[in-house]
Design an enzyme around this catalytic site. Structure first.
Site, PDB file in Angstrom:
ATOM      1  N   CYS A  86       0.830  -1.200   0.000  1.00  0.00           N
ATOM      2  CA  CYS A  86       0.000   0.000   0.000  1.00  0.00           C
ATOM      3  C   CYS A  86       0.874   1.263   0.000  1.00  0.00           C
ATOM      4  O   CYS A  86       1.507   1.570  -1.002  1.00  0.00           O
ATOM      5  CB  CYS A  86      -0.974  -0.032   1.175  1.00  0.00           C
ATOM      6  N   HIS A 203      -3.471  -5.517   1.069  1.00  0.00           N
ATOM      7  CA  HIS A 203      -2.777  -5.773   2.330  1.00  0.00           C
ATOM      8  C   HIS A 203      -2.752  -7.270   2.658  1.00  0.00           C
ATOM      9  O   HIS A 203      -3.669  -7.774   3.320  1.00  0.00           O
ATOM     10  CB  HIS A 203      -3.481  -5.038   3.470  1.00  0.00           C
ATOM     11  N   GLU A 205      -1.029  -8.769   4.876  1.00  0.00           N
ATOM     12  CA  GLU A 205      -0.939  -8.984   6.324  1.00  0.00           C
ATOM     13  C   GLU A 205      -2.322  -8.988   6.970  1.00  0.00           C
ATOM     14  O   GLU A 205      -2.495  -9.517   8.074  1.00  0.00           O
ATOM     15  CB  GLU A 205      -0.037  -7.929   6.976  1.00  0.00           C
TER      16      GLU A 205
END
Length: 231
Positions: A86, A203, A205
């Site tokens: 990002c 994202h 994660e």
């Protein structure tokens, strides 16, 4: 294995990435404050999401001038693995480690939702555990994720296989209907020619534990680990 995670004023996903590395995968994390001038002793750098320096001027424009970004640039030039998520992707673009630039989303609004991605290149150190053409579900959260570049650059990255993931339908259809931000050719993530630098707007994660609604992002981190430990 040790991961380096730079922390800029305004970073807010550094601990999220660190959690996945330390708690989910069991590897070591070294947080790198933006004033640090080297990234020695790490096997991979992951530049996290957030709003570095408040995203003033342009997202990533000020972060590219940080001492730690200069160190990351040198690390990448020597073949070190670098992944930008990002805002991290935006920083890598601004720093010249990846081609192209980011514009505000086509709707001029912040978009935060799960999207589907088609894996176009599974021959990178970051996607080796995926199947080519596989569709994964990972969230986005950004206001400037509209990837753009000159026509000749777009032709080059397409021909070189540098487009790693694209926005698509749950079935893998790549069309404007499934493009959340206006990115050229539905591009969600690219790598450099050498393949050691990778940036993406979604994202991973936030899709690394079942409790979060998806584990499709975890294999990106596992791909890095497997590649380094088996090299």
């Amino acid at each position: 294995m040790k991961f380096g995670i730079p922390v800029y004023p305004g970073s807010n996903c550094d601990r999220d990435v660190g959690w996945v590395i330390e708690k989910v995968l069991g590897h070591e994390v070294k947080y790198l404050w933006h004033k640090e001038r080297d990234v020695k002793g790490v096997d991979c750098v992951i530049v996290p999401g957030g709003f570095s320096y408040g995203d003033y001027l342009r997202a990533g424009a000020m972060a590219k001038l940080s001492p730690v970004t200069e160190a990351i640039y040198e690390f990448a030039q020597k073949g070190g693995l670098v992944m930008g998520i990002c805002n991290g992707f935006q920083i890598l673009l601004e720093a010249g480690l990846l081609p192209g630039a980011m514009l505000p989303n086509k709707g001029l609004t912040f978009v935060c939702k799960f999207v589907h991605l088609k894996v176009e290149n599974n021959q990178t150190p970051f996607t080796r555990l995926y199947e080519k053409g596989e569709v994964v579900r990972i969230p986005i959260a950004h206001a400037e994720g509209n990837y753009t570049c000159p026509p000749e650059t777009l032709k080059e990255i397409e021909e070189n296989g540098q487009v790693v993931v694209r926005y698509c339908s749950p079935e893998g259809e790549v069309s404007e209907e499934y493009n959340p931000n206006g990115s050229l050719n539905n591009i969600a993530g690219i790598c450099n020619k050498r393949g050691n630098v990778f940036g993406l707007m979604p994202h991973p994660e936030r899709a690394s534990e079942a409790i979060l609604g998806s584990t499709d992002g975890l294999r990106m981190f596992k791909s890095i680990v497997e590649g380094v430990l088996t090299a």
